[in-house]
Design a protein around this motif. Structure first.
Motif, PDB file in Angstrom:
ATOM      1  N   GLY A   1      58.603   6.525  33.033  1.00  0.00           N
ATOM      2  CA  GLY A   1      58.353   7.030  34.006  1.00  0.00           C
ATOM      3  C   GLY A   1      58.874   6.301  35.634  1.00  0.00           C
ATOM      4  O   GLY A   1      57.833   6.188  35.767  1.00  0.00           O
ATOM      5  N   HIS A   2      59.168   4.902  35.089  1.00  0.00           N
ATOM      6  CA  HIS A   2      60.247   4.267  35.840  1.00  0.00           C
ATOM      7  C   HIS A   2      61.315   4.611  36.542  1.00  0.00           C
ATOM      8  O   HIS A   2      62.049   5.258  36.216  1.00  0.00           O
ATOM      9  CB  HIS A   2      60.388   2.952  35.497  1.00  0.00           C
ATOM     10  N   LEU A   3      61.217   4.799  38.064  1.00  0.00           N
ATOM     11  CA  LEU A   3      62.373   5.103  39.402  1.00  0.00           C
ATOM     12  C   LEU A   3      63.573   4.525  38.549  1.00  0.00           C
ATOM     13  O   LEU A   3      64.262   2.990  38.144  1.00  0.00           O
ATOM     14  CB  LEU A   3      62.521   4.598  40.387  1.00  0.00           C
ATOM     15  N   VAL A   4      64.393   5.633  38.454  1.00  0.00           N
ATOM     16  CA  VAL A   4      65.671   4.720  37.304  1.00  0.00           C
ATOM     17  C   VAL A   4      67.134   5.096  38.976  1.00  0.00           C
ATOM     18  O   VAL A   4      67.526   4.623  39.588  1.00  0.00           O
ATOM     19  CB  VAL A   4      66.604   5.899  37.025  1.00  0.00           C
ATOM     20  N   LEU A   5      66.345   6.261  39.458  1.00  0.00           N
ATOM     21  CA  LEU A   5      67.303   6.781  41.179  1.00  0.00           C
ATOM     22  C   LEU A   5      66.441   7.327  41.759  1.00  0.00           C
ATOM     23  O   LEU A   5      65.504   7.728  41.770  1.00  0.00           O
ATOM     24  CB  LEU A   5      68.311   7.446  40.421  1.00  0.00           C
ATOM     25  N   LEU A   6      66.667   7.604  43.329  1.00  0.00           N
ATOM     26  CA  LEU A   6      65.613   7.959  44.466  1.00  0.00           C
ATOM     27  C   LEU A   6      67.512   8.009  45.001  1.00  0.00           C
ATOM     28  O   LEU A   6      67.760   7.106  45.572  1.00  0.00           O
ATOM     29  CB  LEU A   6      65.205   6.983  44.907  1.00  0.00           C
TER      30      LEU A   6
END
Lengths: 145, 145, 145, 145
Positions: free
Chosen positions: C49-54
């Motif tokens: 659930g952790h951001l890889v890309l935004l």
């Protein structure tokens, strides 16, 4: 895995620790805490930093529930024992900047659980002095091998 | 833009950085990180401090997602490189009060992105030691000109 | 992976999506958004659930940064497309209880990224109407195969 | 203790459940979950609503960690099974106001643990449909007698 020589940037994140493994690790920590008669909270998180197991021994201070969890989270988030951050604060100087970080708990007692070069989770202990917390966390981590 | 001589109070806030520009800046940072083989999180925020782009390289410590974003936010919020705050902590004394600020991350590695005297955003890098993070952030900032 | 027939309880969590894969998925979503001329935020999280890309396209409403991230988190946290929750609210009655949950965003536009029966991450899109967000998220998810 | 006839205002708060008791309750819940092959999170809180034990079975959706804990907290905070709140929402009307409460999770699956007319804690289960969660929570609660 020698925690003292662990190199964070070389570590990968692996598959999450299973509940069976977490119970095994927690039991070893619990046994050590009971041997010392120390009331403590034991938290084990997976490789994503999410709780897999939490056990709070009777009469443990309530604040330790959150602290144990945060130590374990910190150990996963930064792929190193939380003692590294405690030691840095002891050195002082520039290291005080760590206190400005909001997702890092700089207290001894959080240790990554590592297998085959991959972080599969971490154990965090809180309830006594931080070196005592760490002694119990290490007893848990040692049970993983 | 020489980051070392940047004068915060003389800077205006400009229009937000575009995604195309952010991708260009991020690619330059990414290339430098890859050259050094450093696992890192790259965050770029606009002139309002809001995320435009985040890229996390494989095996970057999870905690760096939040730290990279906070460094970039800090650089926009105070219109200066985060190194200024890190240096202030090194001096000590009254500067310790910085640790009481909740919207300021005092770690090197956050640099404003400035064009024509206006802040259009900032880049924040986290994953290695803070001077290494700053080296990669600078590579990104340099690509904007 | 047919999102409509996905069975959450049978899904495992797999290794985290890589940045290369996330960029590939995001580009496909970006292309669809650009084709429609829709300003949107694209968030991709890993199996924890952790951001890889935004990536936020120019002129996307600021609120969509957080919403896109939360949709992706929800899709990972509950191993299902967020449309399931939106549809449940449409049915009403008992389903309104979903609004009492604090870690669930019940808006279409979040889709798990699944490979070999394992969740490796999720994509979340926000910026337009939720069925339009979902159209773009699906374009991203389809690119993973 | 018949959960259906439990009268909240007549219940006192008692001494906190011990870890041994919590483990006993959790094991009964775990056994029922395993019998059904349901991935679930099991949370047990004490009479102050604070975590004593959390076990997450393998492949349980991550969102259930928080939901299981919140169900158990709700059951202690309001001295009643969370099903009461779910049922109220089904009735609708004025009951919708429950959704405006931030410390109440209105989903079946949280049950107070009561002994001699006193709440000593609660169990919360999440992972499947709420009536299935409740079935497992009840199996845990039944083990306390």
């Amino acid at each position: 895995m020698n925690q003292d020589t662990l190199n964070p940037s070389a570590l990968r994140y692996g598959a999450p620790i299973t509940l069976d493994e977490a119970r095994h690790v927690a039991q070893a920590a619990h046994d050590e805490a009971a041997r010392q008669d120390w009331p403590m909270a034991i938290a084990i998180v997976d490789s994503g930093g999410h709780l897999v197991l939490l056990h709070r021994l009777d009469n443990t201070q309530l604040g330790s529930i959150e602290v144990a969890r945060q130590k374990a989270e910190t150990a996963v988030r930064f792929k190193r024992p939380t003692k590294r951050f405690e030691d840095a604060l002891t050195e002082g100087g520039l290291h005080w900047r760590l206190l400005g970080m909001t997702n890092l708990t700089p207290l001894d007692g959080g240790i990554p659980l590592v297998r085959d070069g991959a972080v599969i989770g971490a154990i965090g202990i809180s309830g006594m002095q931080s070196h005592q917390d760490a002694q119990v966390a290490q007893a848990g981590a040692d049970a993983l091998r």
